[in-house]
Write a protein that holds these residues in place. Structure first.
Motif, PDB file in Angstrom:
ATOM      1  N   THR A  28       0.867  -1.215  -0.029  1.00 36.69           N
ATOM      2  CA  THR A  28      -0.002   0.025  -0.072  1.00 36.69           C
ATOM      3  C   THR A  28       0.899   1.090  -0.085  1.00 36.69           C
ATOM      4  O   THR A  28       0.707   2.176  -0.732  1.00 36.69           O
ATOM      5  N   SER A  31       2.453   1.637  -3.308  1.00 34.29           N
ATOM      6  CA  SER A  31       1.661   2.049  -4.403  1.00 34.29           C
ATOM      7  C   SER A  31       1.215   3.468  -4.225  1.00 34.29           C
ATOM      8  O   SER A  31       1.260   4.335  -5.304  1.00 34.29           O
ATOM      9  N   GLN A  34       3.980   5.976  -5.432  1.00 33.96           N
ATOM     10  CA  GLN A  34       4.016   6.172  -6.893  1.00 33.96           C
ATOM     11  C   GLN A  34       2.914   6.916  -7.446  1.00 33.96           C
ATOM     12  O   GLN A  34       3.083   8.153  -8.418  1.00 33.96           O
ATOM     13  N   PRO A  75      -5.239   1.540   0.752  1.00 37.04           N
ATOM     14  CA  PRO A  75      -5.221   1.979  -0.935  1.00 37.04           C
ATOM     15  C   PRO A  75      -5.674   3.392  -1.263  1.00 37.04           C
ATOM     16  O   PRO A  75      -5.065   4.024  -2.107  1.00 37.04           O
TER      17      PRO A  75
END
Length: 101
Positions: A28, A31, A34, A75
């Protein structure tokens, strides 16, 4: 095979958690880094259990600095943290966090 790279401090902070929870948290954080590269220093603190100071632009004390111990993040950027000032665990949103240098 899953490979997780952690610093010694991160390993100590995460060693009491279940492996599946650590894998999920690392994925998580990676991600979200990014999609929100400017927030990478903040997101890395989820892996080390460090106290961090932010300005949170929401809630009952919007715009005021808060000292937080980060606990977990989803997320979608929703996260929980222990707020030192209020002595309680609270919910926050990543998009409302402003880093204090």
């Amino acid at each position: 095979m899953i490979k997780i790279e952690l610093t010694e401090k991160q390993f100590e902070a995460l060693s009491k958690k279940k492996l599946a929870d650590v894998v999920t948290l690392c994925a998580t954080v990676d991600s979200l880094k990014q999609t929100n590269p400017a927030m990478a220093p903040f997101l890395n603190k989820f892996l080390s259990n460090e106290t961090t100071e932010v300005i949170y632009n929401g809630g009952s004390n919007a715009g005021k600095p808060r000292k937080l111990i980060l606990q977990n993040i989803k997320p979608d950027g929703a996260f929980t943290a222990f707020c030192i000032e209020s002595d309680s665990s609270k919910s926050f949103k990543l998009e409302k966090v402003e880093l204090i240098d």
